[in-house]
Design an enzyme around this catalytic site. Sequence first.
Site, PDB file in Angstrom:
ATOM      1  N   PHE A   1      -4.566  -8.247 -11.653  1.00 41.55           N
ATOM      2  CA  PHE A   1      -4.465  -7.682 -12.999  1.00 41.55           C
ATOM      3  C   PHE A   1      -5.504  -6.597 -13.249  1.00 41.55           C
ATOM      4  O   PHE A   1      -5.335  -5.732 -14.122  1.00 41.55           O
ATOM      5  CB  PHE A   1      -4.573  -8.795 -14.049  1.00 41.55           C
ATOM      6  N   LYS A   2      -6.575  -6.609 -12.472  1.00 40.76           N
ATOM      7  CA  LYS A   2      -7.627  -5.607 -12.664  1.00 40.76           C
ATOM      8  C   LYS A   2      -7.118  -4.183 -12.458  1.00 40.76           C
ATOM      9  O   LYS A   2      -7.683  -3.229 -12.989  1.00 40.76           O
ATOM     10  CB  LYS A   2      -8.791  -5.877 -11.704  1.00 40.76           C
ATOM     11  N   ASP A   3      -6.042  -4.019 -11.669  1.00 44.88           N
ATOM     12  CA  ASP A   3      -5.502  -2.680 -11.410  1.00 44.88           C
ATOM     13  C   ASP A   3      -5.068  -1.977 -12.695  1.00 44.88           C
ATOM     14  O   ASP A   3      -5.139  -0.753 -12.791  1.00 44.88           O
ATOM     15  CB  ASP A   3      -4.300  -2.759 -10.467  1.00 44.88           C
TER      16      ASP A   3
ATOM     17  N   THR B   1     -12.121  -7.608  -9.017  1.00 47.59           N
ATOM     18  CA  THR B   1     -12.625  -6.373  -9.616  1.00 47.59           C
ATOM     19  C   THR B   1     -13.028  -5.369  -8.549  1.00 47.59           C
ATOM     20  O   THR B   1     -12.748  -4.174  -8.661  1.00 47.59           O
ATOM     21  CB  THR B   1     -13.833  -6.662 -10.534  1.00 47.59           C
TER      22      THR B   1
END
Length: 483
Positions: free
Chosen positions: A123-125, A156
């Site tokens: 999800f960090k993308d 991250t």
Amino acid sequence: MRYLSTRGDSAATRPGFGDILLAGLAPDGGLYLPERYPRVDASILAGWRRLLTENGRDANGYAALAASVISEFVGDIPLADLTNLCEKAYGRAAFPDPQVVPVTELSGGIWISHLSGGPTAAFKDLAMQLLGQLFEYQLARTGTELNILGATSGDTGSAAEYAMLGREGVRVFMLTPAGRMTPFQQAQMFSLADPAIINIAVDGVFDDCQDLVKAVNADADFKQRYHLGAVNSINWARLVAQVVYYVASWIRATTADDQRVSFTVPTGNFGNICAGHIAREMGVPIDTLVLATNENNVLDEFFRTGVYRVRSAAETHATSSPSMDISKASNFERFIFDLLGRDGDRVRHLFGELLPTQGYFDLSDTAEFAGLRERYGFVSSSSTHADRVSTIGEVWARDGVLIDPHTADAVKVAAEFVQPGVPMIVTETALPVKFAETIVEAIGSEPAPDPRFAGIENLPRHVIELPNDAEALKSLIRQHVDS
């Protein structure tokens, strides 16, 4: 829109978005927040729904939504430029699914917001791809360079490195806790062979890495001389980019602009769910924010008892959801600032004085804590390894959906708080391919391989080992920047 520090500052010196874009901590050690959260009305919410859903099959509705949401917080980047940056960040090259963030329904009133469709399968993308565009844009405007200093407990680091790879004027120094990430997570980072990407394995846990980043940033002269910036969720631009997927997920799980949803968020550093808190404060129809932790339950303990007690490295468990193996939540200060009526003096006392000296603070007897759930919608619970394994197996057998261990923590917790008629949206953390060992334990076979990552764990590793020492880290930065 101007910004202030959670620890109090002078109104005369409040910076704009461009001024804090490349920064992490404020000069006084606090975190940046807008002077006020923008409030959105029914017409804006309806407009956001149209942007996301009515742009045509080939148009990037998510990019259009992102530009509109983020523009509420930005006063010094022209909307046309911001729109262009969002279109590049969320294009098919990085996010092949045209929805970018699809949402699907599981059994029992639970939905999954699929946030892991980007280049590093996490999800960090969704924030990092935009951050890379924003950084490059701002550096070109100011004619400066940037040395990013960050810490990661899992995803991250790779998301930041892939987003910054090849960008003009950018170096990345990324700290990782030695031996605390999965082999796949390590390989994603350490296999990058680029002189501008410097991976550093620290003898300690994630909180030690995070403390090193803060210690180096606290040296104002060093920070200025070496143009240090941040990509961790202490960076405000990254946090505001995450607000967008809460809006998108609400839209995709509802049919009316006044229909409410709840979110369950697996978190250790409070960054992800802090973005949900901001979306709720803006007026997005969010009923409940459910915080899910693993065995490192510092945040769950606070929301249950009012006591925030950080843990030592020895007390921080190494778990099968390693990205949440955090016992000192950096972003939590932002929420406490809001909870305490934005009283910077009280926040400075709690985070700048009490935590460093006694290791905890207690708000259990305060009126603010007593009204927390009603005012801010927060509840919490925790999960264990046995819960994760069981939940992965159950969701796979029941719904045919394979989830990663962190998302499993959230699904387990979400089931405790489902309300009839209110979609409970779980924010996905990463694709299961990153956690093969736990997946095998849960379903008896490995997750399907992703051709993008074939053979990644066999590639040469590029990583520097470093003691848990701020001066050693400064020396390493000097060595790379001055050479």
